[in-house]
Design an enzyme around this catalytic site. Structure first.
Site, PDB file in Angstrom:
ATOM      1  N   ASN A 276      28.174  31.228  76.125  1.00 41.60           N
ATOM      2  CA  ASN A 276      27.792  32.353  75.274  1.00 41.60           C
ATOM      3  C   ASN A 276      26.291  32.242  74.972  1.00 41.60           C
ATOM      4  O   ASN A 276      25.836  31.241  74.413  1.00 41.60           O
ATOM      5  CB  ASN A 276      28.625  32.304  73.983  1.00 41.60           C
TER       6      ASN A 276
ATOM      7  N   HIS B  48      22.804  33.378  71.135  1.00 45.50           N
ATOM      8  CA  HIS B  48      21.757  32.816  70.275  1.00 45.50           C
ATOM      9  C   HIS B  48      20.410  32.656  70.966  1.00 45.50           C
ATOM     10  O   HIS B  48      19.406  32.389  70.307  1.00 45.50           O
ATOM     11  CB  HIS B  48      22.251  31.536  69.611  1.00 45.50           C
TER      12      HIS B  48
ATOM     13  N   HIS C 260      28.371  38.735  72.939  1.00 40.49           N
ATOM     14  CA  HIS C 260      29.032  39.554  71.921  1.00 40.49           C
ATOM     15  C   HIS C 260      28.066  40.663  71.531  1.00 40.49           C
ATOM     16  O   HIS C 260      27.024  40.397  70.936  1.00 40.49           O
ATOM     17  CB  HIS C 260      29.370  38.665  70.710  1.00 40.49           C
TER      18      HIS C 260
ATOM     19  N   ARG D  12      27.371  43.102  69.106  1.00 40.52           N
ATOM     20  CA  ARG D  12      27.852  43.413  67.758  1.00 40.52           C
ATOM     21  C   ARG D  12      27.428  44.816  67.367  1.00 40.52           C
ATOM     22  O   ARG D  12      26.408  45.327  67.841  1.00 40.52           O
ATOM     23  CB  ARG D  12      27.289  42.398  66.749  1.00 40.52           C
TER      24      ARG D  12
ATOM     25  N   ARG E  63      22.643  42.585  66.163  1.00 40.84           N
ATOM     26  CA  ARG E  63      21.775  41.553  65.575  1.00 40.84           C
ATOM     27  C   ARG E  63      21.226  40.587  66.623  1.00 40.84           C
ATOM     28  O   ARG E  63      20.226  39.947  66.394  1.00 40.84           O
ATOM     29  CB  ARG E  63      22.496  40.788  64.474  1.00 40.84           C
TER      30      ARG E  63
ATOM     31  N   GLU F 210      32.397  40.251  74.608  1.00 38.08           N
ATOM     32  CA  GLU F 210      33.138  40.209  73.349  1.00 38.08           C
ATOM     33  C   GLU F 210      32.745  41.439  72.551  1.00 38.08           C
ATOM     34  O   GLU F 210      31.551  41.743  72.427  1.00 38.08           O
ATOM     35  CB  GLU F 210      32.741  38.979  72.531  1.00 38.08           C
TER      36      GLU F 210
ATOM     37  N   THR G 100      31.845  35.086  64.059  1.00 38.10           N
ATOM     38  CA  THR G 100      33.206  35.616  64.023  1.00 38.10           C
ATOM     39  C   THR G 100      34.094  34.693  63.197  1.00 38.10           C
ATOM     40  O   THR G 100      34.251  33.524  63.532  1.00 38.10           O
ATOM     41  CB  THR G 100      33.763  35.729  65.460  1.00 38.10           C
TER      42      THR G 100
ATOM     43  N   GLU H 292      42.262  34.265  73.882  1.00 37.97           N
ATOM     44  CA  GLU H 292      41.301  33.191  73.647  1.00 37.97           C
ATOM     45  C   GLU H 292      41.692  32.566  72.319  1.00 37.97           C
ATOM     46  O   GLU H 292      41.695  33.244  71.278  1.00 37.97           O
ATOM     47  CB  GLU H 292      39.857  33.705  73.593  1.00 37.97           C
TER      48      GLU H 292
ATOM     49  N   HIS I  15      35.044  28.706  70.154  1.00 38.17           N
ATOM     50  CA  HIS I  15      34.452  28.830  68.817  1.00 38.17           C
ATOM     51  C   HIS I  15      34.303  27.460  68.167  1.00 38.17           C
ATOM     52  O   HIS I  15      35.270  26.748  67.954  1.00 38.17           O
ATOM     53  CB  HIS I  15      35.239  29.749  67.875  1.00 38.17           C
TER      54      HIS I  15
HETATM   55  N1  PXP Z   1      34.493  32.831  71.607  1.00 40.52           N
HETATM   56  C1  PXP Z   1      34.413  33.904  70.757  1.00 40.52           C
HETATM   57  C2  PXP Z   1      35.467  34.945  70.837  1.00 40.52           C
HETATM   58  C3  PXP Z   1      33.339  34.030  69.857  1.00 40.52           C
HETATM   59  O1  PXP Z   1      33.282  35.095  69.040  1.00 40.52           O
HETATM   60  C4  PXP Z   1      32.327  33.045  69.862  1.00 40.52           C
HETATM   61  C5  PXP Z   1      31.155  33.201  68.947  1.00 40.52           C
HETATM   62  O2  PXP Z   1      30.448  34.336  69.282  1.00 40.52           O
HETATM   63  C6  PXP Z   1      32.442  31.966  70.763  1.00 40.52           C
HETATM   64  C7  PXP Z   1      33.537  31.868  71.596  1.00 40.52           C
HETATM   65  C8  PXP Z   1      31.403  30.903  70.829  1.00 40.52           C
HETATM   66  O3  PXP Z   1      31.388  30.184  69.652  1.00 40.52           O
HETATM   67  P1  PXP Z   1      30.256  29.096  69.416  1.00 40.52           P
HETATM   68  O4  PXP Z   1      28.954  29.816  69.424  1.00 40.52           O
HETATM   69  O5  PXP Z   1      30.618  28.506  68.100  1.00 40.52           O
HETATM   70  O6  PXP Z   1      30.363  28.121  70.555  1.00 40.52           O
END
Ligand code: PXP
Length: 237
Positions: free
Chosen positions: A7, A10, A43, A45, A49, A70, A101, A151, A191
């Site tokens: 992901n 960030h 994601h 959003r 953001r 996402e 999330t 997931e 997550h």
């Molecule tokens: N999976 C989903 C569905 C999420 O919403 C997120 C966070 O955006 C992640 C995985 C990744 O989480 P993390 O950034 O804590 O690794």
């Protein structure tokens, strides 16, 4: 062997902090793929953001692996997904004020509404995953609405502070993964996963993909800082 989806939200968070164009998540996605990741996760959003619409379109055009989008379960997002056609849509709950999330999608309590969204995405040829707590009721509901994947939300496992609590959360994930597999659902997890806590989850054979973001981007900043400073020092020195 399980797959790793990275992901890159960030990377975009860092870019948005200055409102400019670096670091570019599209460039990051290329490096992530070159390093061996099996997929890119973003994601989009509602408040935009971090990831922007432009990123989504460019990522779909440029990535060589697969794009997992996402998004919240609403019609405006479905319209966008149908125009971009990611390889997978993961439906997540979304609240404006949250930092990230929080909690899984409530599928059992709003089956008809989520099923409508799933049907629209399926009509457009897009497979669908739902991001849910490791709770049998949610897994059965995901099966009933014809989701292709779940997931499993690993946040409670990741945040557990006591060994007993961590063990209980791990067991819930094991049971959830087994039930989902038995029902024919593909099982992803994510997550809050880190270099420390992911290992125990990888003992669960039903989980085929891990989606990890924050920990990888955080580590990239630290392991990359030495070279970045040396290069700048050369320029100014
Ligand atoms: N999976 C989903 C569905 C999420 O919403 C997120 C966070 O955006 C992640 C995985 C990744 O989480 P993390 O950034 O804590 O690794």
């Amino acid at each position: 062997m399980a797959r790793l989806g990275v992901n890159i939200d960030h990377v975009a968070t860092l870019r948005q902090a200055r409102g400019g164009n670096e670091p570019d998540p599209v460039v990051a996605a290329m490096l992530v793929e070159l390093a061996g990741a099996d997929g890119i996760v973003v994601h989009l959003r509602e408040d935009r953001r971090h990831i922007q619409d432009r990123d989504l379109h460019l990522l779909k055009d440029t990535i060589q692996t697969k794009l997992d989008l996402e998004m919240s379960a609403d019609e405006a997002m479905v319209k966008l997904a149908l125009s971009v056609k990611p390889h997978l849509v993961t439906l997540v709950p979304e609240r404006r004020q949250e930092l990230t999330t929080e909690g899984g999608l409530e599928v059992a309590g709003q089956r008809d509404r989520i099923k409508q969204i799933v049907d629209m995405l399926h009509d457009g040829g897009i497979p669908v995953s739902v991001f849910i707590e490791p709770d049998p009721a949610q897994i059965k509901a995901a099966h009933k609405i014809a989701a292709d994947y779940i997931e499993l939300h690993t946040g409670r496992y990741a945040n557990a502070r006591r060994i007993k609590e961590e063990q209980a959360e791990l067991e819930a994930i094991v049971h959830a993964a087994k039930l989902a597999y038995k029902l024919g659902l593909g099982v992803n997890a994510g997550h809050g996963l880190t270099y420390r806590n992911v290992k125990r989850l990888t003992q669960i054979p039903e989980i085929v993909e891990y989606n990890i973001g924050h920990s990888i981007v955080a580590r990239a900043v630290l392991v990359g800082l030495d070279r970045a400073v040396r290069e700048m020092k050369q320029l100014v020195g």
